[in-house]
Design a protein around this motif. Sequence first.
Motif, PDB file in Angstrom:
ATOM      1  N   ALA A  50      38.561  39.261  47.072  1.00  0.00           N
ATOM      2  CA  ALA A  50      39.069  37.993  47.581  1.00  0.00           C
ATOM      3  C   ALA A  50      40.061  37.356  46.601  1.00  0.00           C
ATOM      4  O   ALA A  50      41.109  36.834  47.012  1.00  0.00           O
ATOM      5  N   LEU A  51      39.750  37.388  45.306  1.00  0.00           N
ATOM      6  CA  LEU A  51      40.658  36.811  44.313  1.00  0.00           C
ATOM      7  C   LEU A  51      41.942  37.627  44.195  1.00  0.00           C
ATOM      8  O   LEU A  51      43.013  37.070  43.921  1.00  0.00           O
ATOM      9  N   ARG A  64      44.892  37.962  36.295  1.00  0.00           N
ATOM     10  CA  ARG A  64      44.050  37.990  35.094  1.00  0.00           C
ATOM     11  C   ARG A  64      43.414  36.633  34.852  1.00  0.00           C
ATOM     12  O   ARG A  64      42.246  36.540  34.448  1.00  0.00           O
ATOM     13  N   ALA A  65      44.170  35.564  35.108  1.00  0.00           N
ATOM     14  CA  ALA A  65      43.619  34.211  34.957  1.00  0.00           C
ATOM     15  C   ALA A  65      42.528  33.956  35.983  1.00  0.00           C
ATOM     16  O   ALA A  65      41.501  33.330  35.674  1.00  0.00           O
ATOM     17  N   LEU A  66      42.728  34.438  37.215  1.00  0.00           N
ATOM     18  CA  LEU A  66      41.708  34.274  38.247  1.00  0.00           C
ATOM     19  C   LEU A  66      40.429  35.027  37.889  1.00  0.00           C
ATOM     20  O   LEU A  66      39.321  34.491  38.030  1.00  0.00           O
ATOM     21  N   PHE A  67      40.581  36.261  37.428  1.00  0.00           N
ATOM     22  CA  PHE A  67      39.412  37.041  37.026  1.00  0.00           C
ATOM     23  C   PHE A  67      38.658  36.346  35.888  1.00  0.00           C
ATOM     24  O   PHE A  67      37.429  36.242  35.913  1.00  0.00           O
ATOM     25  N   ALA A  68      39.401  35.889  34.885  1.00  0.00           N
ATOM     26  CA  ALA A  68      38.757  35.193  33.759  1.00  0.00           C
ATOM     27  C   ALA A  68      38.140  33.882  34.222  1.00  0.00           C
ATOM     28  O   ALA A  68      37.037  33.513  33.794  1.00  0.00           O
ATOM     29  N   ILE A 121      36.773  48.485  31.671  1.00  0.00           N
ATOM     30  CA  ILE A 121      38.041  49.206  31.814  1.00  0.00           C
ATOM     31  C   ILE A 121      39.036  48.364  32.602  1.00  0.00           C
ATOM     32  O   ILE A 121      40.204  48.236  32.223  1.00  0.00           O
ATOM     33  N   VAL A 122      38.574  47.755  33.710  1.00  0.00           N
ATOM     34  CA  VAL A 122      39.465  46.955  34.552  1.00  0.00           C
ATOM     35  C   VAL A 122      40.032  45.768  33.777  1.00  0.00           C
ATOM     36  O   VAL A 122      41.248  45.590  33.673  1.00  0.00           O
ATOM     37  N   LEU A 123      39.137  44.953  33.215  1.00  0.00           N
ATOM     38  CA  LEU A 123      39.583  43.741  32.525  1.00  0.00           C
ATOM     39  C   LEU A 123      40.328  44.080  31.240  1.00  0.00           C
ATOM     40  O   LEU A 123      41.311  43.422  30.890  1.00  0.00           O
ATOM     41  N   VAL A 251      44.572  28.305  39.941  1.00  0.00           N
ATOM     42  CA  VAL A 251      43.462  29.144  39.480  1.00  0.00           C
ATOM     43  C   VAL A 251      42.137  28.454  39.784  1.00  0.00           C
ATOM     44  O   VAL A 251      41.210  29.064  40.340  1.00  0.00           O
ATOM     45  N   TRP A 252      42.044  27.182  39.441  1.00  0.00           N
ATOM     46  CA  TRP A 252      40.811  26.415  39.715  1.00  0.00           C
ATOM     47  C   TRP A 252      40.527  26.369  41.208  1.00  0.00           C
ATOM     48  O   TRP A 252      39.395  26.623  41.645  1.00  0.00           O
TER      49      TRP A 252
END
Length: 324
Positions: A50-51, A64-68, A121-123, A251-252
Amino acid sequence: GMSGSGPADAAAVAMVMIPSMMRSGYPREFSASVIAAGASTAILIPPSVALIVYSLIVPGTDLRALFAGGIIPGILAGVAIMIPALLLSRRHDFGVAEDTQRLPLGPTFIRAIPALFAPVIVLGGLRTGLFTPTEAAVVTVTYGLIIGLFVYRSMRVRDLYQLFVDSAVTSGVIMLIMTLAGIFAWAGATLGTFDMAANALLGLSDNEHVVLALIMVFLLLAGMVLDGISIYLITLPLLMPVMTAFDWSPVWFGVVMAMNIAIGQFTPPVAVNLMVTSRIAGIPLERTIPWTLYLVFSMALAMTLVIVFPQLVTWLPEMLGYQV
């Protein structure tokens, strides 16, 4: 959460855990409820499908910001599910039966390390710039095949054909949804429908908290009947002007949307995760409602914390140097 999909996680975990929980003295209704709620965090914890879709739709949003940003809310959501599960189990004496299938934690964890290394590995690859999000998907699938075929040996070479067929069918469905949603977005933007709808929403109140509350209620209702990807594709063209008007962090807002949709995935009367776990448990969905409501309320409190304190989402991406 490795699949990035709530229903997929619900199915995978329920197939293994419901029989084990029944042997340990947990009723089917409670087991199905807890697993459905826990599986909803799949769209918060990386890698979230979804992200990924959200980052493709909202211009300038760093995946990357969304994942973090999803990590701390994902942990909060997990804790919000664990606390009532623990309290209800103690109150009703669940889990007191002897489970002869219990495995030692240490050796089991060590055996799970190769599989648990996949998100690293992904991140890690995204963080270092070693590969793009699309390439990360390829790397992860390849890594999963190697681990499944040669480390755990849970797959056989002759199983690959059916796996590829199933993947192609799933990808085709997603691509068809995205294509139709793209046409819907183009038509709405061309006709000015989304701008009019956004202005109508903003016209209800100039208070951003009131507007946000209305959006959250709408997303919760949508999450009860649709999957996260579809909701993002359908609602984001409408919500982006509202997000811009109030200068919300993309992102939020993306993580809050994901958290809200996650709650909808196990909120009766229509809940995709709960439908999956109830079917596997062999019970009517209605019998899970008394247990599910505790989990819905607890996770809603966690989402409220994320809304009131946006730093719970933005702190980690900012620490890693990402734009929020």
